[in-house]
Design a protein around this motif. Structure first.
Motif, PDB file in Angstrom:
ATOM      1  N   SER A  36       0.820  -1.211   0.000  1.00  9.29           N
ATOM      2  CA  SER A  36       0.000   0.000   0.000  1.00  9.29           C
ATOM      3  C   SER A  36       0.856   1.263   0.000  1.00  9.29           C
ATOM      4  CB  SER A  36      -0.965   0.003   1.186  1.00  9.29           C
ATOM      5  OG  SER A  36      -0.270  -0.024   2.408  1.00  9.29           O
ATOM      6  N   SER A  37       2.010   1.232   0.643  1.00  8.87           N
ATOM      7  CA  SER A  37       2.890   2.408   0.649  1.00  8.87           C
ATOM      8  C   SER A  37       3.431   2.708  -0.741  1.00  8.87           C
ATOM      9  CB  SER A  37       4.053   2.201   1.623  1.00  8.87           C
ATOM     10  OG  SER A  37       3.580   2.079   2.936  1.00  8.87           O
ATOM     11  N   VAL A  38       3.870   1.668  -1.422  1.00 15.83           N
ATOM     12  CA  VAL A  38       4.391   1.859  -2.784  1.00 15.83           C
ATOM     13  C   VAL A  38       3.281   2.353  -3.707  1.00 15.83           C
ATOM     14  CG1 VAL A  38       5.343   0.661  -4.806  1.00 15.83           C
ATOM     15  CG2 VAL A  38       6.260   0.197  -2.522  1.00 15.83           C
ATOM     16  N   LEU A  39       2.106   1.742  -3.610  1.00 14.56           N
ATOM     17  CA  LEU A  39       0.995   2.169  -4.460  1.00 14.56           C
ATOM     18  C   LEU A  39       0.543   3.587  -4.124  1.00 14.56           C
ATOM     19  CD1 LEU A  39      -1.061  -1.143  -4.629  1.00 14.56           C
ATOM     20  CD2 LEU A  39       0.298  -0.091  -6.458  1.00 14.56           C
ATOM     21  N   ALA A  40       0.558   3.962  -2.849  1.00 17.00           N
ATOM     22  CA  ALA A  40       0.191   5.327  -2.465  1.00 17.00           C
ATOM     23  C   ALA A  40       1.188   6.338  -3.029  1.00 17.00           C
ATOM     24  CB  ALA A  40       0.124   5.453  -0.948  1.00 17.00           C
ATOM     25  N   ALA A  41       2.463   6.008  -2.939  1.00 14.11           N
ATOM     26  CA  ALA A  41       3.486   6.913  -3.484  1.00 14.11           C
ATOM     27  C   ALA A  41       3.318   7.087  -4.992  1.00 14.11           C
ATOM     28  CB  ALA A  41       4.882   6.375  -3.156  1.00 14.11           C
ATOM     29  N   GLN A  42       3.074   6.001  -5.688  1.00 17.66           N
ATOM     30  CA  GLN A  42       2.888   6.100  -7.134  1.00 17.66           C
ATOM     31  C   GLN A  42       1.616   6.866  -7.480  1.00 17.66           C
ATOM     32  OE1 GLN A  42       3.334   2.291  -9.040  1.00 17.66           O
ATOM     33  NE2 GLN A  42       5.548   2.401  -8.852  1.00 17.66           N
ATOM     34  N   ALA A  43       0.562   6.658  -6.726  1.00 16.55           N
ATOM     35  CA  ALA A  43      -0.682   7.387  -6.971  1.00 16.55           C
ATOM     36  C   ALA A  43      -0.468   8.881  -6.753  1.00 16.55           C
ATOM     37  CB  ALA A  43      -1.791   6.863  -6.054  1.00 16.55           C
ATOM     38  N   TRP A  44       0.298   9.230  -5.723  1.00 14.04           N
ATOM     39  CA  TRP A  44       0.607  10.634  -5.457  1.00 14.04           C
ATOM     40  C   TRP A  44       1.352  11.246  -6.644  1.00 14.04           C
ATOM     41  CZ3 TRP A  44      -0.417  14.295  -1.819  1.00 14.04           C
ATOM     42  CH2 TRP A  44       0.369  15.428  -1.822  1.00 14.04           C
ATOM     43  N   LEU A  45       2.377  10.540  -7.108  1.00 14.01           N
ATOM     44  CA  LEU A  45       3.185  11.048  -8.231  1.00 14.01           C
ATOM     45  C   LEU A  45       2.369  11.203  -9.507  1.00 14.01           C
ATOM     46  CD1 LEU A  45       6.451   8.966  -7.664  1.00 14.01           C
ATOM     47  CD2 LEU A  45       6.109  11.419  -7.220  1.00 14.01           C
ATOM     48  N   LEU A  46       1.377  10.347  -9.692  1.00 17.57           N
ATOM     49  CA  LEU A  46       0.558  10.386 -10.906  1.00 17.57           C
ATOM     50  C   LEU A  46      -0.705  11.236 -10.742  1.00 17.57           C
ATOM     51  CD1 LEU A  46       0.909   6.626 -11.919  1.00 17.57           C
ATOM     52  CD2 LEU A  46       2.080   8.603 -12.928  1.00 17.57           C
ATOM     53  N   GLY A  47      -0.903  11.784  -9.551  1.00 18.21           N
ATOM     54  CA  GLY A  47      -2.077  12.627  -9.314  1.00 18.21           C
ATOM     55  C   GLY A  47      -3.389  11.861  -9.298  1.00 18.21           C
ATOM     56  N   GLN A  48      -3.346  10.603  -8.923  1.00 21.60           N
ATOM     57  CA  GLN A  48      -4.558   9.783  -8.828  1.00 21.60           C
ATOM     58  C   GLN A  48      -5.050   9.850  -7.384  1.00 21.60           C
ATOM     59  OE1 GLN A  48      -3.044   6.006 -10.180  1.00 21.60           O
ATOM     60  NE2 GLN A  48      -3.290   6.553 -12.338  1.00 21.60           N
ATOM     61  N   TRP A  49      -5.809  10.902  -7.072  1.00 14.90           N
ATOM     62  CA  TRP A  49      -6.120  11.246  -5.693  1.00 14.90           C
ATOM     63  C   TRP A  49      -7.036  10.236  -4.997  1.00 14.90           C
ATOM     64  CZ3 TRP A  49      -2.169  13.758  -4.923  1.00 14.90           C
ATOM     65  CH2 TRP A  49      -1.693  14.697  -5.820  1.00 14.90           C
ATOM     66  N   GLY A  50      -7.983   9.680  -5.677  1.00 13.71           N
ATOM     67  CA  GLY A  50      -8.852   8.672  -5.065  1.00 13.71           C
ATOM     68  C   GLY A  50      -8.065   7.423  -4.696  1.00 13.71           C
ATOM     69  N   PHE A  51      -7.229   6.990  -5.620  1.00 13.42           N
ATOM     70  CA  PHE A  51      -6.380   5.824  -5.383  1.00 13.42           C
ATOM     71  C   PHE A  51      -5.381   6.119  -4.271  1.00 13.42           C
ATOM     72  CE2 PHE A  51      -2.926   2.860  -6.981  1.00 13.42           C
ATOM     73  CZ  PHE A  51      -3.569   1.704  -6.577  1.00 13.42           C
ATOM     74  N   PHE A  52      -4.835   7.336  -4.274  1.00 19.06           N
ATOM     75  CA  PHE A  52      -3.905   7.740  -3.225  1.00 19.06           C
ATOM     76  C   PHE A  52      -4.577   7.689  -1.850  1.00 19.06           C
ATOM     77  CE2 PHE A  52      -2.543  11.113  -0.346  1.00 19.06           C
ATOM     78  CZ  PHE A  52      -1.266  10.663  -0.052  1.00 19.06           C
TER      79      PHE A  52
END
Length: 111
Positions: free
Chosen positions: A39-55
């Motif tokens: 979840s940490s890796v996916l949250a970081a990637q979502a943040w970088l890609l601007g995918q706020w719901g996923f983040f």
């Protein structure tokens, strides 16, 4: 980046699946650690890609998993401190190679 997302997603789904089939406990350090990493890796990637719901979803999972790891660590440290505060006579008996049954018997007798 997609490969890393797929791997982390598969780790989280595998943990959940193993827990559903009672193969892995949701209280185990392995379950919580793998969820925390994924979840940490996916949250970081979502943040970088601007995918706020996923983040939001993955960051929440990461926070919950972090709290779970903290609780497990605190529980294990509590067990260790209770063991280290055993009476010296019991510790001496354990160091001389007596079994726990002998030590427990001596404690019950008051010796």
């Amino acid at each position: 980046m997609q490969v890393l997302q797929l791997i982390c997603s598969l780790v989280i789904v595998a943990c959940f699946t193993l827990a559903q089939f009672k193969i892995l406990s949701t209280d185990s350090a392995v379950y919580i650690a793998l969820n925390l990493i994924g979840s940490s890796v996916l949250a970081a990637q979502a943040w970088l890609l601007g995918q706020w719901g996923f983040f939001l979803m993955e960051a929440t999972w990461a926070v919950v998993s972090t709290v779970g790891m903290y609780l497990i660590a605190r529980k294990r440290l509590g067990r260790r401190s209770r063991r280290s505060s055993a009476t010296p006579a019991v510790q001496d008996s354990e160091h001389r190679g007596h079994t726990n049954a002998v030590v427990r018997t001596a404690e019950a007798d008051g010796s």
